[in-house]
Motif scaffolding. Structure first.
Motif, mmCIF file in Angstrom:
data_model
loop_
_atom_site.group_PDB
_atom_site.id
_atom_site.type_symbol
_atom_site.label_atom_id
_atom_site.label_comp_id
_atom_site.label_asym_id
_atom_site.label_seq_id
_atom_site.Cartn_x
_atom_site.Cartn_y
_atom_site.Cartn_z
ATOM 1 N N VAL A 104 57.595 19.627 21.632
ATOM 2 C CA VAL A 104 58.312 19.263 20.967
ATOM 3 C C VAL A 104 57.052 18.131 20.697
ATOM 4 O O VAL A 104 57.114 17.743 19.558
ATOM 5 C CB VAL A 104 59.344 18.036 21.730
ATOM 6 C CG1 VAL A 104 59.426 16.990 20.891
ATOM 7 C CG2 VAL A 104 60.224 18.960 22.228
ATOM 8 N N SER A 105 56.175 17.677 21.661
ATOM 9 C CA SER A 105 55.492 17.397 20.928
ATOM 10 C C SER A 105 54.264 17.518 19.129
ATOM 11 O O SER A 105 53.878 16.851 18.598
ATOM 12 C CB SER A 105 53.712 16.665 21.984
ATOM 13 O OG SER A 105 52.924 16.332 21.261
ATOM 14 N N SER A 106 53.978 18.942 20.230
ATOM 15 C CA SER A 106 53.276 19.545 18.755
ATOM 16 C C SER A 106 54.167 19.825 17.535
ATOM 17 O O SER A 106 53.820 20.409 16.341
ATOM 18 C CB SER A 106 52.644 21.118 19.631
ATOM 19 O OG SER A 106 53.549 21.931 19.443
ATOM 20 N N LEU A 107 55.656 20.216 18.037
ATOM 21 C CA LEU A 107 56.153 20.009 16.331
ATOM 22 C C LEU A 107 56.225 19.334 15.244
ATOM 23 O O LEU A 107 56.698 19.129 13.880
ATOM 24 C CB LEU A 107 57.376 20.668 16.995
ATOM 25 C CG LEU A 107 57.251 21.880 17.262
ATOM 26 C CD1 LEU A 107 58.758 22.496 17.757
ATOM 27 C CD2 LEU A 107 57.487 22.783 16.613
ATOM 28 N N ARG A 108 56.085 17.740 16.695
ATOM 29 C CA ARG A 108 56.324 16.837 16.136
ATOM 30 C C ARG A 108 55.184 16.098 15.040
ATOM 31 O O ARG A 108 55.286 16.267 13.813
ATOM 32 C CB ARG A 108 57.324 15.707 16.549
ATOM 33 C CG ARG A 108 57.886 15.671 17.552
ATOM 34 C CD ARG A 108 58.078 14.669 18.235
ATOM 35 N NE ARG A 108 59.355 14.153 18.729
ATOM 36 C CZ ARG A 108 59.924 14.252 19.829
ATOM 37 N NH1 ARG A 108 59.193 12.863 20.527
ATOM 38 N NH2 ARG A 108 61.460 12.885 20.311
ATOM 39 N N PRO A 113 54.798 24.678 7.582
ATOM 40 C CA PRO A 113 56.182 24.402 7.634
ATOM 41 C C PRO A 113 56.713 25.324 7.885
ATOM 42 O O PRO A 113 56.640 26.248 7.559
ATOM 43 C CB PRO A 113 55.920 23.779 6.190
ATOM 44 C CG PRO A 113 54.850 24.118 5.378
ATOM 45 C CD PRO A 113 53.789 24.832 6.139
ATOM 46 N N PRO A 114 58.047 24.977 8.235
ATOM 47 C CA PRO A 114 59.152 26.616 8.847
ATOM 48 C C PRO A 114 59.576 26.777 7.431
ATOM 49 O O PRO A 114 59.908 26.203 6.218
ATOM 50 C CB PRO A 114 59.811 25.878 9.294
ATOM 51 C CG PRO A 114 59.991 23.577 9.465
ATOM 52 C CD PRO A 114 58.588 23.808 8.728
ATOM 53 N N PHE A 132 66.019 20.194 16.077
ATOM 54 C CA PHE A 132 66.051 20.501 17.717
ATOM 55 C C PHE A 132 64.993 18.594 17.710
ATOM 56 O O PHE A 132 65.070 18.479 18.658
ATOM 57 C CB PHE A 132 64.986 21.744 17.216
ATOM 58 C CG PHE A 132 64.077 21.583 18.909
ATOM 59 C CD1 PHE A 132 64.950 22.135 19.910
ATOM 60 C CD2 PHE A 132 63.295 21.781 18.693
ATOM 61 C CE1 PHE A 132 64.703 22.098 21.386
ATOM 62 C CE2 PHE A 132 62.211 22.298 19.983
ATOM 63 C CZ PHE A 132 63.034 22.106 21.155
ATOM 64 N N LEU A 133 64.442 18.701 16.615
ATOM 65 C CA LEU A 133 63.706 16.996 16.888
ATOM 66 C C LEU A 133 64.119 16.544 16.965
ATOM 67 O O LEU A 133 63.568 15.409 17.419
ATOM 68 C CB LEU A 133 62.509 17.593 15.925
ATOM 69 C CG LEU A 133 61.403 18.499 15.338
ATOM 70 C CD1 LEU A 133 60.033 17.997 14.696
ATOM 71 C CD2 LEU A 133 60.162 18.351 17.026
ATOM 72 N N VAL A 171 44.979 17.680 20.797
ATOM 73 C CA VAL A 171 45.287 17.368 19.488
ATOM 74 C C VAL A 171 45.528 15.978 19.780
ATOM 75 O O VAL A 171 45.835 15.072 18.549
ATOM 76 C CB VAL A 171 46.135 17.722 19.041
ATOM 77 C CG1 VAL A 171 46.188 19.426 18.914
ATOM 78 C CG2 VAL A 171 47.570 18.255 19.500
ATOM 79 N N GLN A 172 46.494 14.833 20.966
ATOM 80 C CA GLN A 172 46.302 13.884 20.514
ATOM 81 C C GLN A 172 44.812 12.910 20.412
ATOM 82 O O GLN A 172 44.882 11.665 20.302
ATOM 83 C CB GLN A 172 47.008 13.108 21.766
ATOM 84 C CG GLN A 172 48.466 13.511 21.789
ATOM 85 C CD GLN A 172 48.511 15.718 22.954
ATOM 86 O OE1 GLN A 172 47.167 15.465 22.883
ATOM 87 N NE2 GLN A 172 49.413 15.491 23.459
ATOM 88 N N HIS A 173 44.369 13.900 20.612
ATOM 89 C CA HIS A 173 42.653 12.869 20.563
ATOM 90 C C HIS A 173 42.621 12.618 18.745
ATOM 91 O O HIS A 173 41.243 12.765 18.776
ATOM 92 C CB HIS A 173 41.633 13.582 21.153
ATOM 93 C CG HIS A 173 41.854 13.637 23.052
ATOM 94 N ND1 HIS A 173 42.097 14.169 23.746
ATOM 95 C CD2 HIS A 173 43.105 12.474 23.461
ATOM 96 C CE1 HIS A 173 41.715 14.064 25.246
ATOM 97 N NE2 HIS A 173 42.601 12.707 24.971
ATOM 98 N N LEU A 174 42.739 13.120 18.140
ATOM 99 C CA LEU A 174 43.033 13.407 16.646
ATOM 100 C C LEU A 174 43.162 11.919 16.046
ATOM 101 O O LEU A 174 44.312 11.543 15.662
ATOM 102 C CB LEU A 174 43.257 14.344 15.628
ATOM 103 C CG LEU A 174 43.109 16.121 16.753
ATOM 104 C CD1 LEU A 174 43.705 16.901 16.140
ATOM 105 C CD2 LEU A 174 41.427 16.222 15.621
#
Length: 359
Positions: A134-138, A147-148, A159-160, A348-351
């Motif tokens: 969920v975090s990566s999809l957000r 993008p889907p 879903f999100l 990815v949270q460190h970007l």
């Protein structure tokens, strides 16, 4: 108020039902062990990415495997999980009367044992993976990365949007069950225990005596294996049992240290840690030892080290301080979980997005 608190603490002593404080304490024990071990693995991976980097990349799977060995050992030997046994509790099959209760040393029946393992080990693993997904999809949705397609766009967004409410309902279910347990309206403080077909109870004197005498009886009754297959099965059983016993012994000794680590590195203590461990900023390195797979830094400071083109949507990787295109570094970090230049483990949270003065 004090009388009411004392009543909650000593409630149901006659029928060996533990208090809410005991069950909440044993629940929080394994919850505290995971982040503490995760921090230890992160320190090892940062100190030597080539040797210990895989521990950080596969931490969830390694922790789940060790947790499986640990919980299976305790459920089959003591009729309780590691944390429940640590607090002197055991799992009792629903429907068993006080006279017909099995001793804790007999272990759980196979049906209840595998249900318990599923809810103790597999369900938390799936929950952690779902939260990371969920975090990566957000992040992908926020920055329009991959993008889907139009066909899946509605399901993707739905879903999100629905996940926070589903998670709130899940946590609310547990909270309501705990309130019912406090008020004496339920035998389980967790709905997962009800689904596993067990309830928690305190260890009796007979249980404690049986657990103390069980290792000696097992060694006396053990017979030498005759055939080769029996010897292999016996060796594997001993190896798995020895690994689980070593893990449980080490965790029993180090559990307080792990809880201290989890508290020490919690967000509430970060300011205190910084004030106690503040040191001067070190000078920049004279040269860098590049990994064989790491791209060399371009001579022009406006070029992305990954795509070798002028950077678009400048983003710095906080782990190492290097700047890339957002799309390039996001895809790389998500795939390799490491800095493309230094090889340090990262997420990815460190970007961090960089904004120019014009913007």
């Amino acid at each position: 108020m004090a009388e009411h608190g004392a009543h909650i603490t000593t409630a149901s002593v006659a029928d060996d039902q533990p208090s809410i404080f005991e069950v909440v304490a044993q629940d929080s024990l394994m919850t505290a062990v995971r982040p503490a071990l995760q921090h230890v693995v992160k320190v090892l991976a940062e100190s030597n990415p080539a040797r210990y980097g895989f521990l950080w990349r596969w931490f969830d799977e390694i922790f789940t495997l060790l947790d499986l060995l640990l919980q299976q050992h305790y459920l089959s030997k003591t009729s309780a999980s590691f944390s429940e046994n640590f607090y002197g509790l055991k799992r009792i099959v629903m429907g068993d009367t006080h006279k017909l209760q099995r001793l804790a040393s007999a272990g759980l029946p196979k049906k209840q044992l595998w249900k318990s393992i599923m809810f103790l080990v597999l369900l938390p693993y799936l929950k952690v993976k779902l939260e990371k997904l969920v975090s990566s999809l957000r992040e992908e949705d926020e920055y329009s990365i991959h993008p889907p397609s139009f066909r899946w766009k509605r399901f993707y967004r739905a879903f999100l949007a629905a996940y926070p409410f589903v998670n709130m309902a899940w946590e609310g279910w547990f909270l309501v069950q705990q309130l019912r347990y406090i008020l004496g309206k339920a035998q389980h403080h967790s709905p997962l225990l009800s689904l596993a077909g067990v309830r928690l109870g305190r260890l009796t004197i007979q249980d404690i005596q049986a657990l103390e005498h069980k290792p000696a009886e097992a060694s006396r009754m053990q017979q030498p294996a005759r055939s080769v297959s029996e010897k292999i099965k016996s060796a594997l059983k001993k190896a798995v049992g020895g690994a689980a016993l070593s893990l449980s012994t080490g965790l029993s000794v180090g559990v307080f240290f792990l809880q201290f680590l989890e508290w020490w590195y919690s967000s509430e203590n970060q300011e205190t840690i910084k004030s106690l461990t503040a040191l001067p900023t070190p000078p920049p390195p004279v040269h860098l030892d590049y990994n064989s797979d790491s791209p060399l830094l371009p001579k022009m400071k406006t070029v992305c080290p990954l795509c070798r083109k002028t950077r678009v949507n400048d983003t710095v990787l906080a782990t190492s301080g290097y700047v890339f295109c957002y799309r390039c570094v996001f895809n790389y970090v998500r795939s390799h979980q490491a800095c493309p230049i230094t090889g340090y483990p990262t997420e990815v949270q460190h970007l961090i997005k960089l904004y120019s003065p014009e913007n």
